[in-house]
Design a protein around this motif. Structure first.
Motif, PDB file in Angstrom:
ATOM      1  N   ASN A 130     119.404  53.487  65.822  1.00 41.31           N
ATOM      2  CA  ASN A 130     119.226  52.352  67.273  1.00 41.31           C
ATOM      3  C   ASN A 130     118.507  51.200  66.387  1.00 41.31           C
ATOM      4  O   ASN A 130     117.899  51.805  65.481  1.00 41.31           O
ATOM      5  CB  ASN A 130     119.177  53.087  68.344  1.00 41.31           C
ATOM      6  CG  ASN A 130     120.445  53.821  68.872  1.00 41.31           C
ATOM      7  OD1 ASN A 130     121.674  53.678  68.433  1.00 41.31           O
ATOM      8  ND2 ASN A 130     120.047  54.581  69.622  1.00 41.31           N
ATOM      9  N   THR A 131     118.541  49.988  66.758  1.00 37.97           N
ATOM     10  CA  THR A 131     117.613  48.619  66.681  1.00 37.97           C
ATOM     11  C   THR A 131     116.825  49.166  67.506  1.00 37.97           C
ATOM     12  O   THR A 131     117.298  48.758  69.099  1.00 37.97           O
ATOM     13  CB  THR A 131     119.241  47.809  66.153  1.00 37.97           C
ATOM     14  OG1 THR A 131     119.167  47.820  65.714  1.00 37.97           O
ATOM     15  CG2 THR A 131     117.355  47.138  65.923  1.00 37.97           C
ATOM     16  N   LEU A 132     114.984  49.154  67.753  1.00 31.36           N
ATOM     17  CA  LEU A 132     114.348  48.611  68.189  1.00 31.36           C
ATOM     18  C   LEU A 132     113.599  47.811  68.290  1.00 31.36           C
ATOM     19  O   LEU A 132     112.849  47.880  67.111  1.00 31.36           O
ATOM     20  CB  LEU A 132     113.540  49.858  68.585  1.00 31.36           C
ATOM     21  CG  LEU A 132     111.989  50.157  69.875  1.00 31.36           C
ATOM     22  CD1 LEU A 132     113.221  50.278  70.976  1.00 31.36           C
ATOM     23  CD2 LEU A 132     111.874  51.129  69.659  1.00 31.36           C
ATOM     24  N   GLN A 178     104.420  50.749  55.739  1.00 28.48           N
ATOM     25  CA  GLN A 178     106.470  50.630  55.603  1.00 28.48           C
ATOM     26  C   GLN A 178     107.552  51.517  56.751  1.00 28.48           C
ATOM     27  O   GLN A 178     108.294  50.716  56.404  1.00 28.48           O
ATOM     28  CB  GLN A 178     107.195  52.075  54.819  1.00 28.48           C
ATOM     29  CG  GLN A 178     106.520  53.269  55.134  1.00 28.48           C
ATOM     30  CD  GLN A 178     106.254  54.511  54.529  1.00 28.48           C
ATOM     31  OE1 GLN A 178     106.371  54.621  53.296  1.00 28.48           O
ATOM     32  NE2 GLN A 178     106.823  55.949  54.991  1.00 28.48           N
ATOM     33  N   GLY A 179     106.790  51.086  57.111  1.00 29.64           N
ATOM     34  CA  GLY A 179     107.288  51.770  59.251  1.00 29.64           C
ATOM     35  C   GLY A 179     106.489  52.196  60.060  1.00 29.64           C
ATOM     36  O   GLY A 179     105.341  51.516  59.839  1.00 29.64           O
ATOM     37  N   GLN A 180     106.651  52.260  61.070  1.00 34.25           N
ATOM     38  CA  GLN A 180     105.674  53.216  62.648  1.00 34.25           C
ATOM     39  C   GLN A 180     106.909  54.136  62.611  1.00 34.25           C
ATOM     40  O   GLN A 180     107.351  54.635  62.494  1.00 34.25           O
ATOM     41  CB  GLN A 180     106.891  51.467  63.548  1.00 34.25           C
ATOM     42  CG  GLN A 180     105.655  50.000  63.412  1.00 34.25           C
ATOM     43  CD  GLN A 180     103.938  49.981  62.924  1.00 34.25           C
ATOM     44  OE1 GLN A 180     103.572  50.382  63.782  1.00 34.25           O
ATOM     45  NE2 GLN A 180     104.267  49.333  62.299  1.00 34.25           N
ATOM     46  N   LEU A 226     110.378  54.340  62.667  1.00 38.67           N
ATOM     47  CA  LEU A 226     110.872  53.342  63.132  1.00 38.67           C
ATOM     48  C   LEU A 226     110.946  52.291  61.011  1.00 38.67           C
ATOM     49  O   LEU A 226     109.978  51.808  61.127  1.00 38.67           O
ATOM     50  CB  LEU A 226     111.105  52.196  63.734  1.00 38.67           C
ATOM     51  CG  LEU A 226     111.336  50.664  64.431  1.00 38.67           C
ATOM     52  CD1 LEU A 226     112.993  51.217  64.989  1.00 38.67           C
ATOM     53  CD2 LEU A 226     110.726  50.139  65.474  1.00 38.67           C
ATOM     54  N   ASN A 227     111.806  52.043  60.597  1.00 38.39           N
ATOM     55  CA  ASN A 227     111.272  51.057  59.422  1.00 38.39           C
ATOM     56  C   ASN A 227     110.772  49.623  59.821  1.00 38.39           C
ATOM     57  O   ASN A 227     111.373  49.513  60.524  1.00 38.39           O
ATOM     58  CB  ASN A 227     112.561  51.293  58.290  1.00 38.39           C
ATOM     59  CG  ASN A 227     113.930  50.705  58.692  1.00 38.39           C
ATOM     60  OD1 ASN A 227     113.839  49.899  59.751  1.00 38.39           O
ATOM     61  ND2 ASN A 227     114.917  51.129  58.172  1.00 38.39           N
ATOM     62  N   ALA A 228     110.722  49.018  58.400  1.00 42.66           N
ATOM     63  CA  ALA A 228     110.363  47.915  58.778  1.00 42.66           C
ATOM     64  C   ALA A 228     111.320  46.647  59.568  1.00 42.66           C
ATOM     65  O   ALA A 228     111.020  45.590  59.700  1.00 42.66           O
ATOM     66  CB  ALA A 228     110.282  47.230  57.375  1.00 42.66           C
ATOM     67  N   ALA A 229     112.740  47.478  59.462  1.00 38.62           N
ATOM     68  CA  ALA A 229     114.042  46.356  59.640  1.00 38.62           C
ATOM     69  C   ALA A 229     114.100  46.700  60.985  1.00 38.62           C
ATOM     70  O   ALA A 229     114.954  46.067  62.067  1.00 38.62           O
ATOM     71  CB  ALA A 229     115.481  46.981  58.879  1.00 38.62           C
ATOM     72  N   ASN A 230     113.311  47.143  61.534  1.00 36.99           N
ATOM     73  CA  ASN A 230     113.260  47.641  63.291  1.00 36.99           C
ATOM     74  C   ASN A 230     114.685  48.569  63.769  1.00 36.99           C
ATOM     75  O   ASN A 230     114.646  48.679  65.053  1.00 36.99           O
ATOM     76  CB  ASN A 230     113.241  46.886  64.467  1.00 36.99           C
ATOM     77  CG  ASN A 230     112.066  46.259  63.908  1.00 36.99           C
ATOM     78  OD1 ASN A 230     111.162  46.131  64.019  1.00 36.99           O
ATOM     79  ND2 ASN A 230     112.549  44.649  64.074  1.00 36.99           N
TER      80      ASN A 230
END
Length: 594
Positions: free
Chosen positions: A123-125, A172-174, A106-110
């Motif tokens: 998908n957005t999370l 940078q992300g998760q 998952l990037n910084a923009a979710n």
């Protein structure tokens, strides 16, 4: 009072006066022991399951943390345009079948830019609030608050780890891993079945919510409920009794264990309860109580029969033994009583049998002593009456032999006189040795050297008949307190008898070994015709011999010498088919009268 009546009354008294208290005590002791065993089992199983969950969760957390620091995860910052990260996540997911439902970045923009399941990409999370912050070596992770709803067909737990930006500062992300809680469900279902009955198993978080449970917990829809929040004790592990509601109407035994983490890490504050109904746990005890009652009634019915049988088993051998004792004084050679009945009665029968054998042995010894007394009297008479004229005859023959005018026939007669007088002298000497043996002079000697000396003296005679003598010392050159000359005479007699009885090319085996810690055993075997069973007991009698040229005193003197040393001599059968003499001698002499 007869034995039958005594036993009948005793059995009934023991049954009714002792049976009931014993049954009650047995029931109480069994219930207490079973409760302790079940409690220990619940506690041990709880500790073991909690340890398994600690290890399982540590491995999952460590996996996500380690993967988040790999260089390939940096592909997410550029949107994984070449799909290398997605391929890598797919390989990881397939390497852990049924462990993760999915792995994704998952990037910084979710937005999910890479995942092991292609359907998730794009998908957005929105990340959920942090539930548990778990610390693992070289970093930490977050467990998101779980969402579980009946019938719990898709139980999962989200684990996320921040992905550091290796080209700049910050994150940078998760990296997410969706852990499949079915693993814990299956583990609980397997452990819920035990020999003592069905169990309830529930995993609680730090707030007392049920995170996972066995089938009966899930079927009741209790996951994420705080039903068991007040069941958590302060101790790290142990057992306690609790009301069973809402699981059961009866009280329950509960084994509990708190999470200790694994290798000092990933202690999530969880705890585990294993619950079992007391009614179900003690069902076997109530069955046992019914068996006690039934057995008590059955025992009452057969008590009389057992008493009569036991009394007969004891009284009948005593009656047989009494009858034999009464007849023994009139018929000493009567057949010995059979050792039967209980142990004490059998021992008594054996004692009477041994007594009869000792009496018979004493009688034989008296007979042998009488024979030796006759030999002694005869020896004294012969020594006095015969040796003087024998000496005159022998001296006269020796003088005649010096006469040069003596004819050839005369010289033969003189030779015969010399040989016969010498033979008579030997006979008288043997009689005197048998009748008045000298007391042994005890000193420490090597028994093996004494035997070797006797064998050396007889070596020439054995060679003349091509007889092979096998000699083996298995006692390690052991010392023995003895009269050396007397034992040499014993071994000369025994081995010489074997040489004389054997045909050309015979075989003799002489073996010395330890009989026990205090005795040595000498075995002399030959390949001759053997000794018939019916004459073995007579071989040691004076003047009994099976050879025409023998006088029958050699074995008598041999037995006397061995007895003077506190030993024994027995006759058996050789493994070569001939005779076997077994001599048992003590290594140390005690005070004895010779």
């Amino acid at each position: 009072m007869r034995i039958q009546r005594i036993f009948l009354l005793s059995f009934l008294a023991l049954l009714f006066l002792g049976g009931a208290p014993i049954a009650l005590l047995s029931f109480y002791a069994s219930r207490t022991t079973l409760e302790r065993e079940i409690s220990n089992s619940l506690e041990n199983d709880a500790v073991m399951l909690m340890q398994q969950i600690d290890v399982l969760m540590f491995e999952r957390l460590q996996n996500i943390h380690s993967w988040s620091h790999l260089d390939i995860v940096q592909e997410g910052r550029i949107g994984d345009v070449d799909k290398q990260l997605a391929q890598f996540l797919s390989v990881l997911d397939s390497s852990y079948p049924d462990v993760y439902r999915a792995l994704f970045y998952l990037n910084a923009a979710n937005k999910i830019v890479s995942a092991s399941n292609p359907a998730l990409i794009g998908n957005t999370l929105n990340p959920q609030p942090d539930w548990i912050k778990a610390i693992v070596p070289y970093g930490d992770l977050v467990l998101e608050n779980p969402k579980l709803a009946p019938p719990y067909d898709d139980p999962s737990l989200l684990i996320r780890a921040p992905v550091p930006d290796t080209y700049g500062a910050g994150e940078q992300g998760q990296l997410y891993g969706i852990f499949n809680l079915e693993q814990i469900f299956q583990l609980f279902d397997q452990a819920s079945n035990s020999e003592s009955g069905k169990r309830y198993i529930v995993l609680l978080d730090a707030d007392g919510r049920a995170l996972a449970g066995s089938t009966r917990i899930r079927d009741a829809g209790l996951l994420l409920a705080r039903t068991f929040a007040d069941w958590k004790p302060a101790e790290a592990h142990g057992t306690f009794i609790h009301t069973g509601e809402p699981l059961t109407q009866s009280r329950v035994l509960v084994g509990h264990a708190s999470s200790l983490g694994y290798q000092g890490y990933a202690n999530l504050g969880w705890s585990l309860l294993i619950i079992q109904s007391t009614e179900q746990a003690f069902h076997s005890i109530w069955i046992l109580w019914l068996w006690f009652g039934g057995l008590f009634l059955v025992t009452s019915l057969i008590a009389v029969v057992v008493a009569q049988w036991t009394a007969k088993r004891i009284s009948h051998p005593i009656w047989v033994l009494t009858r034999w004792v009464r007849n023994f004084q009139h018929h000493p050679t009567a057949i010995q009583p059979t050792a039967s009945g209980v142990h004490e009665v059998a021992e008594l029968s054996n004692a009477f049998a041994q007594l009869s054998e000792d009496l018979e042995r004493s009688r034989q010894q008296v007979i042998r002593a009488a024979k030796l007394a006759v030999v002694g009297e005869m020896a004294a008479i012969m020594a006095h009456e015969v040796r003087t004229p024998l000496g005159i005859l022998q001296t006269s023959a020796q003088i005649l032999r010096l006469d040069n005018a003596l004819s050839a026939d005369g010289r033969d007669m003189v030779r015969i006189i010399n040989e016969e007088t010498a033979r008579l002298n030997r006979l008288i000497s043997a009689l005197l040795d048998c009748a008045r043996p000298r007391p042994p002079q005890m000193q420490a000697h090597s028994l093996a050297l004494i035997i070797q000396r006797a064998l050396d003296l007889l070596g020439k005679q054995a060679d003349n008949k091509s007889i092979a003598i096998e000699w083996s010392d298995l006692a390690g050159d052991a010392l023995i307190e003895c009269d050396e000359e007397m034992l040499v005479q014993v071994f000369l007699n025994l081995v010489l008898n074997a040489i004389q009885i054997l045909p050309q090319g015979g075989r003799i085996r002489v073996q010395l070994e330890d009989a026990d810690a205090e005795h040595l055993r000498l075995t002399i075997e030959d390949s001759g015709p053997g000794i018939p069973e019916e004459i073995r007991q007579r071989l040691f009698d004076p003047f009994f011999t099976t050879r025409e040229s023998g006088i029958g005193l050699g074995l008598t003197v041999t037995q006397q010498i061995i007895s003077a040393h506190g030993g024994s001599i027995d006759i058996g059968s050789s493994r070569f088919g001939g005779a076997c003499f077994i001599v048992l001698l003590p290594q140390h002499q005690t005070e004895r009268t010779c």
